[in-house]
Every structure is written in structure tokens, then in C-alpha cells.
Motif scaffolding. Structure first.
Motif, PDB file in Angstrom:
ATOM      1  N   ARG A  29      44.610  44.897  33.173  1.00 22.20           N
ATOM      2  CA  ARG A  29      44.151  44.078  34.422  1.00 22.20           C
ATOM      3  C   ARG A  29      43.228  43.036  34.201  1.00 22.20           C
ATOM      4  O   ARG A  29      42.611  42.304  35.081  1.00 22.20           O
ATOM      5  N   HIS A  30      43.032  42.839  32.779  1.00 17.45           N
ATOM      6  CA  HIS A  30      41.841  41.976  32.348  1.00 17.45           C
ATOM      7  C   HIS A  30      42.528  40.435  32.714  1.00 17.45           C
ATOM      8  O   HIS A  30      41.494  39.820  33.204  1.00 17.45           O
ATOM      9  N   ALA A  31      43.646  40.040  32.385  1.00 14.27           N
ATOM     10  CA  ALA A  31      43.922  38.670  32.846  1.00 14.27           C
ATOM     11  C   ALA A  31      44.022  38.778  34.283  1.00 14.27           C
ATOM     12  O   ALA A  31      43.606  37.454  34.719  1.00 14.27           O
ATOM     13  N   GLU A  32      44.145  39.485  35.106  1.00 10.83           N
ATOM     14  CA  GLU A  32      44.053  39.262  36.619  1.00 10.83           C
ATOM     15  C   GLU A  32      42.639  39.055  37.222  1.00 10.83           C
ATOM     16  O   GLU A  32      42.255  38.479  37.749  1.00 10.83           O
ATOM     17  N   LEU A  33      41.626  40.042  36.680  1.00  7.28           N
ATOM     18  CA  LEU A  33      40.207  40.288  37.197  1.00  7.28           C
ATOM     19  C   LEU A  33      39.645  39.172  36.416  1.00  7.28           C
ATOM     20  O   LEU A  33      38.376  38.822  37.111  1.00  7.28           O
ATOM     21  N   CYS A  34      39.800  38.654  35.293  1.00  6.05           N
ATOM     22  CA  CYS A  34      39.162  37.693  34.537  1.00  6.05           C
ATOM     23  C   CYS A  34      39.550  36.377  34.613  1.00  6.05           C
ATOM     24  O   CYS A  34      39.462  35.375  33.520  1.00  6.05           O
TER      25      CYS A  34
END
Length: 308
Positions: free
Chosen positions: A122-127
Motif C-alpha cells: 500500500r506504500h505507493a497508494e498511501l505515499c
């Protein structure tokens, strides 16, 4: 420094020219380093489109501003130079604001490391860059609350003649009630308690991942842990800054000479030294940024932007 200066206590600084010169040298060195790092940040697209590097640049700009602001306020106290009240309001608002922007951003950087290591899918989505911009706006909104409260009280309490005078600019001249300091202290302590809880939570969660990771993943996780620990140390120094005025005020009532020594020590260690840790955390420890910094520094920032 800005929180605890006045025309009365400014007098002793006239006798310590060597110390004031040392402060100017240190500030000049830190500003130069930060400007070089900021230049490197803007030279590669991957830096200004990645959350952790954007946060890094935010701390650099915040540190530059707070160093310049505190130095201006230090010098005008030292030279007993009065400035218009309108300009003083701007200086104090900005100094209160950017004293908090750096610790808030450090907390956000710890959260980014937590998401990157504990929630990689989820890093790409949240950050994303959009999320980063929203975070920076929230950080500035929360950081502005103490100055909004302070000057709301000032506007409600000060007569019109107050704004028409020239004065030696310090936060103290805007304190009309004893409870104002207590209110600001409560807000700041609330902020920092929540920041500390957030950083500790990130550290604990990343440690759990470290126990189950292996190979390259384990190396990356431990690097993330070290980064969070450095952020925690920076937050500790920022928290001590809040205690400094109370300690200095107590010492001032007992011994003015000791007060000058302690105040100078506090400024060097908890204001200047704490502002040089950001280059250490990302400017030197981050391999990608370090390689880019080394490349552009060797070329004097005249090289092509095709470096990868």
C-alpha cells in the motif's frame, strides 16, 4: 532563543562577541550545507516526486528558516536594535510555526518508513505525491495553531498604540497574561507526547517485521529502524527546546552570569545542533541521495541532469 529574549537580558550579550561570532559561523555552515542538499533535491525528478525526499526537503527548508529567524532576533537583541511591531509580528509568527514544522515532519517521515516496511503493498497508494502535499498542509496547519492562539489573545488584549511602536522583537512582548505561557506549554507538550507515541509505535512495528525478515529485506528493515531511531533523537532535542525557556527563567532569577552561559549552551546544542541532524539522516545515510549529492558536488552543480 527567540522565546526567551528581551531588551533587559539582551545586555549581557554585548560582552560575548566571540560567542556571537561563533554562532554566525555555525549558522553560515549549516545554511550552506542545507542549500547544497536542497539544490541536489531539485536536480533529480525521483527526489521531488518521492514522499520521503519531499519530507526531507521540507525539514531542510524549515531548518533554514528557523536558523535565519532566530539569528535575526538574536542579533537585534544583541545590538539593541528596535524594529516596527508589524515586522516583529511576522518574525514571531514564523518562528513559532517553523519550530514545530520540523518535529511534525520528522514524525511523518517515521510513519512513511512504517508504511514502506510494514505495508509495502500500500506504500505507493498511501505515499503518493498528492498524499505528501496533503500531509505538508496538515503539518503546517497543526504547527500554526500556537501562533494563531497567541496572536488572537494579542489582538484582543493590546491597545492600538501597541502596534504603532518600535520594539526589540521577542515572544515575551506578546505575552499579556501569565496563563498564555502555560497554555502554549500545554499545546506543545500535547503535540510532542503524540509525536513520541507515534514514533515509538512505528519503531515497535518495524522491529516486529525485522524479526521475521531475512536477507536483503532484513538489511532494509534494520536501516529503517536506525532511521526511526535518529528521528526519535531529533524529536527529543526538539522537545528539550520547549523546556529551555523554563530552565533559563529559573536560572536568571538566581544568577545572571550562569543564565548567559546556559542560554548560549542551549542555543548551540538544542537549536543549532539539532538542525544539522537532517543532513546526516538522509543527506549522507541515504545511498541514492548521497550518490546524487556526490555527483553534483563534484561537478559544481553544472553537470547534466541525466544522472541516474
Amino acid at each position: 532563543m527567540a522565546n526567551n529574549s528581551s531588551s533587559v537580558v539582551g545586555q549581557p550579550f554585548r560582552t560575548i562577541n566571540e560567542e556571537v561570532i561563533l554562532v554566525q559561523v555555525l549558522i553560515a555552515v549549516f545554511l550552506f550545507i542545507n542549500i547544497v542538499l536542497l539544490t541536489t533535491f531539485f536536480m533529480k525528478e525521483v527526489f521531488y516526486t518521492t514522499m520521503r525526499y519531499i519530507f526531507f526537503a521540507t525539514t531542510l527548508m524549515s531548518d533554514c528558516l528557523i536558523l535565519v529567524l532566530t539569528d535575526v532576533m538574536l542579533l537585534q537583541v544583541f545590538f539593541n536594535f528596535k524594529i516596527p511591531m508589524g515586522l516583529c509580528c511576522i518574525l514571531v509568527i514564523l518562528s513559532i510555526l517553523y519550530t514545530l514544522v520540523t518535529p511534525f515532519t520528522l514524525t511523518a517521515m517515521s510513519l512513511e518508513r512504517y508504511v514502506a516496511i510494514c505495508m509495502p503493498l500500500r506504500h505507493a497508494e498511501l505515499c503518493s505525491p498528492r498524499s505528501t502535499l496533503n500531509c505538508i498542509l496538515i503539518i503546517h496547519g497543526l504547527s500554526s495553531l500556537p501562533s494563531i492562539i497567541t496572536f488572537a489573545i494579542v489582538f484582543a488584549s493590546a491597545p492600538l498604540s501597541f502596534y504603532q511602536q518600535n520594539a526589540i522583537c521577542t515572544l515575551n512582548i506578546f505575552i499579556f497574561h501569565r496563563w498564555q505561557n502555560e497554555l502554549l506549554a500545554v499545546i506543545n507538550e500535547f503535540y510532542f507526547i503524540n509525536m513520541c507515541i507515534t514514533v515509538i509505535y512505528c519503531y515497535v512495528q518495524i522491529m516486529k517485521v525485522a524479526k521475521t525478515a531475512s536477507g536483503e529485506d532484513k538489511k532494509s528493515v534494520w536501516k529503517g529502524i536506525k532511521t526511526v531511531v535518529l528521528h526519535a533523537f531529533q524529536l527529543l532535542l526538539c522537545l528539550i527546546q520547549l523546556w529551555c525557556p523554563f530552565i533559563e527563567n529559573a536560572v536568571f532569577k538566581i544568577n545572571k552570569k550562569v543564565f548567559v552561559i546556559i542560554r548560549y549552551f542551549n542555543y548551540i546544542v538544542f537549536y543549532l545542533a539539532s538542525r544539522c541532524l537532517s543532513p546526516l539522516v538522509y543527506g549522507l545515510r541515504d545511498e541514492s541521495f548521497y550518490l546524487a549529492l556526490k555527483h553534483y558536488a563534484l561537478l559544481g552543480f553544472r553537470g547534466k541532469r541525466c544522472f541516474h
